[in-house]
Design a protein around this motif. Sequence first.
Motif, short mmCIF file in Angstrom:
data_model
loop_
_atom_site.label_atom_id
_atom_site.label_comp_id
_atom_site.label_asym_id
_atom_site.label_seq_id
_atom_site.Cartn_x
_atom_site.Cartn_y
_atom_site.Cartn_z
N THR A 92 0.80 -1.35 0.17
CA THR A 92 -0.18 0.08 0.15
C THR A 92 0.94 1.28 0.03
O THR A 92 0.52 2.13 -0.82
CB THR A 92 -0.98 0.06 1.25
N MET A 93 1.87 1.32 0.84
CA MET A 93 2.60 2.51 0.92
C MET A 93 3.65 2.54 -0.37
O MET A 93 3.72 3.86 -0.79
CB MET A 93 3.70 2.36 2.12
N PHE A 110 17.54 3.78 6.71
CA PHE A 110 17.94 3.82 8.05
C PHE A 110 16.93 3.97 9.07
O PHE A 110 17.09 3.49 10.10
CB PHE A 110 19.05 5.15 8.12
N ASN A 111 15.96 4.86 8.76
CA ASN A 111 14.76 5.00 9.50
C ASN A 111 14.33 3.70 9.97
O ASN A 111 13.80 3.41 10.98
CB ASN A 111 13.72 5.97 8.98
N PHE A 112 13.97 3.02 8.86
CA PHE A 112 13.31 1.67 9.10
C PHE A 112 14.13 0.76 9.85
O PHE A 112 13.60 -0.08 10.69
CB PHE A 112 12.85 1.10 7.52
N ALA A 130 8.16 4.03 16.51
CA ALA A 130 8.15 3.37 15.14
C ALA A 130 7.59 4.29 14.13
O ALA A 130 7.89 4.45 13.11
CB ALA A 130 7.77 1.87 15.11
N PHE A 131 6.17 4.70 14.55
CA PHE A 131 5.36 5.32 13.71
C PHE A 131 6.12 6.92 13.39
O PHE A 131 6.03 7.19 12.17
CB PHE A 131 3.98 5.72 14.37
N TRP A 132 6.81 7.43 14.29
CA TRP A 132 7.50 8.72 14.09
C TRP A 132 8.66 8.62 13.07
O TRP A 132 8.78 9.07 12.12
CB TRP A 132 7.94 9.31 15.54
N LEU A 133 9.41 7.34 13.36
CA LEU A 133 10.44 7.05 12.67
C LEU A 133 10.11 6.94 11.05
O LEU A 133 10.77 7.37 10.06
CB LEU A 133 11.39 5.79 13.25
N GLY A 134 9.12 6.28 10.91
CA GLY A 134 8.29 5.89 9.73
C GLY A 134 8.00 7.07 9.07
O GLY A 134 8.29 7.36 7.72
N LEU A 177 2.77 3.85 9.23
CA LEU A 177 2.12 2.53 9.43
C LEU A 177 3.23 1.37 9.08
O LEU A 177 3.30 0.67 9.90
CB LEU A 177 0.86 2.35 8.64
N PHE A 178 3.81 1.70 7.98
CA PHE A 178 4.98 0.44 7.56
C PHE A 178 6.16 0.63 8.59
O PHE A 178 6.51 -0.50 8.89
CB PHE A 178 5.56 0.83 6.25
N GLY A 179 6.36 1.87 9.28
CA GLY A 179 7.42 1.88 10.34
C GLY A 179 7.10 0.75 11.47
O GLY A 179 7.93 0.14 12.00
N THR A 180 5.71 0.97 11.82
CA THR A 180 5.24 0.00 12.80
C THR A 180 5.24 -1.52 12.52
O THR A 180 5.56 -2.32 13.23
CB THR A 180 3.71 0.46 13.15
#
Length: 801
Positions: A334-335, A421-423, A492-496, A512-515
């Motif tokens: 989706t992302m 790197f964020n992920f 995780a949400f903020w990093l994503g 959401l993908f970060g989560t």
Amino acid sequence: MMDDDLEKNALGPYQDRPRTFPDMRSKPYTPLVFRILMRINVRILLILLLLGVGAIFYIGASTSPIIVFVFSICIISFLFSIYLAKWVLSKDEGPPEMAQISYAIRDGAEGFFRTQYGTISKMALLLALVILCIYFFRSTTPQQESSGIGRTASAYITVVAFLLGALCSGVAGYVGMWVSVRANVRVSSAARRSAREALQVSVRAGGFSAIIVVGMAVLGVSILYAVFYVWLGVDLPGSMKVADLPLLLVGYGFGASFVALFAQLGGGIYTKAADVGADLVGKVEQGIPEDDPRNPAVIADLVGDNVGDCAARGADLFESIAAEIISAMILGGTMARRCKIEDPSGFILFPLVVHSFDLVISSVGILSIKTTRDSGVKAPIEDPMKILQKGYSVTILLAVLTFGVSTRWLLYTDQAPSAWFNFALCGLVGIITAYIFVWITKYYTDYKHEPVRTLALASSTGHGTNIIAGVSLGLESTALPVLVISMSIISAFWLGQTSGLVDEAKNPTGGLFGTAVATMGMLSTAAYVLTMDMFGPIADNAGGIVEMSQQPESVREITDVLDAVGNTTKATTKGFAIGSAALASFLLFSAYMDEVAAFAHSSFKEVDIAIPEVFIGGLLGSMLIFLFSAWACSAVGRTAQEVVNEVRRQFIERPGIMDYKEKPDYGRCVAIVASASLREMIKPGALAIISPIVVGFTFRVLGRYSGHPLLGAKVVAAMLMFATVSGILMALFLNTAGGAWDNAKKYIETGALGGKGSDCHKAAVTGDTVGDPFKDTAGPSLHVLIKMLATITLVMAPIFL
């Protein structure tokens, strides 16, 4: 040597053959599939196997090089699991009396498994027919219409995926039980030589099951993805886009959840009803030790460890991994679609690669636990928990490294060069969350720490104070895990969100993908955690075999230490599973909202609980958790009453049992718990499946008459949200309280506060019996229920519109 010791005890005529136990069936059971394979010529079987592997790799090569990599790792892992199985099975079974007890346990476990899964398979076929009928009359999404997938094709795809998920979950459960009923006696025999060897056999036996379960989850999703990719001509002109393909896999997760729920319910009712019945009459009323051969319910208790803690947990972890992989694949696709990423396959297949590396690093962790040359029965017993923690630390360190490699390999994109790197940091958040969860659960359930010792001290003033202390400990234990989950989701949400990936309107889309990546990080050591979980019931069974075969006290001391550590590892695994269930349910809920939006052809991003009907849906979701827990616990209570009455009857009608002059009727207790658990698992399981469908369809009809076309979908969304929150808290309370009660009893049995047989010990036994249905029936079933609610709403989304 042992026979001489026993002759000196002179316990009466029965002592001449005190360790001979009847088989539960007239002949051993072998599943039909294995019987067919055994009749095929070995060369023909090898050719068929090579053709099958070749076909899998051909389909994988037609899909993506990443799929080929995943297939290769899975096959290597299966070969490694074969090595572990051969290593464990090469160990001796000890003296004949040990083997006879093991055969009785094996027969009882395999007999119940065959009956239980026969019932589950019939229910699965019935539900598959229902899904087929629903999908024949449902609408289709714009993506499906553009790719030419009509209602009929969509219906068959979902049903095939559902049945495959159910089949693989059942196989995962069988593998968990198969190894445990063969490893228990080998651990007992190894304990006669050294504690370290017994630990190693337990860990490698659990590792065999864990590698198979995780490998099957990864391989099953990979094969399904690759087959659909090739069959549907994905990414060809006029066909489905690869970003939409993961939605076709939802049925696989639903099938796995369906089987895991009933396996956990049936196995949990079986094992805890037998355990409660054996403890209340044997320990409290008759004052005999745990697993004493004079207790008529002891074989049923030992059988229960295998069908409840091994078979059910294997299906449970299989379902957890499958649901997390599929939800992450959906969100990744989706992302990628929203960000217009040219090649989204890396974001979609990332979960499969992470779990492939999990198989490798967990194998290293398992092999890191070795025997020492100077170990022996009389040598000081090392703390098994420290040894297991060292292996876990090795696995964690490797997980951090492989996760960084995976993110750079698959999540790098020119649109946002630093996003990978964020992920990677999101994955690190998940790994840290898993480690903290394990530590928190260990703190509240290990008798080396203050909470359990305080609970044991409360037993010195009676049964009531023990219960009060245990309930308060369980309630308190919900605070830290919730804070950890909350911080991990937000981080995780903020990093994503700050990864740099944006949609066409320049809005950040990676939250959401970060989560999802954090959830993958949490489960990136799942195989090793499952190994520690399987270690628990195997060690418990080994202790029972040692007790029943009347081995020297030094051997029992070793198995007692392993058993106590096993209680802690089982509790930590449940805490780990609850944390991953919370994150996975959050992801599946997001996927559900996207699915509704696709079918409704309108935006569906918010659920307003100020609307009365929506608020009612939330209340119904919370009520479902409490009602389900009540029915699961009451099922254990009713079955335990039957066991208690039967054990009391045998002690009254056969007074020679206590003097070893008469043998108990073990088979009668096995029959009672087997039939009762199959009967009792239906009602709570049916409640979990029917409730969201009935609620969603009812409010859909009301919404049509009141002019709110999405009311049914909104009510189900609220039901899912509230059920997830309530279920997480309830599962944390039940699992931790039950584990603490159990280890408080174990702490007293080490000689503290009066030791075995004291009034303090009897109060602790009462607490343990109260906690049994908490930690091994209702608690583990709840986190499976949470994910099953999420998958069933995703599969059934069209009928809520």
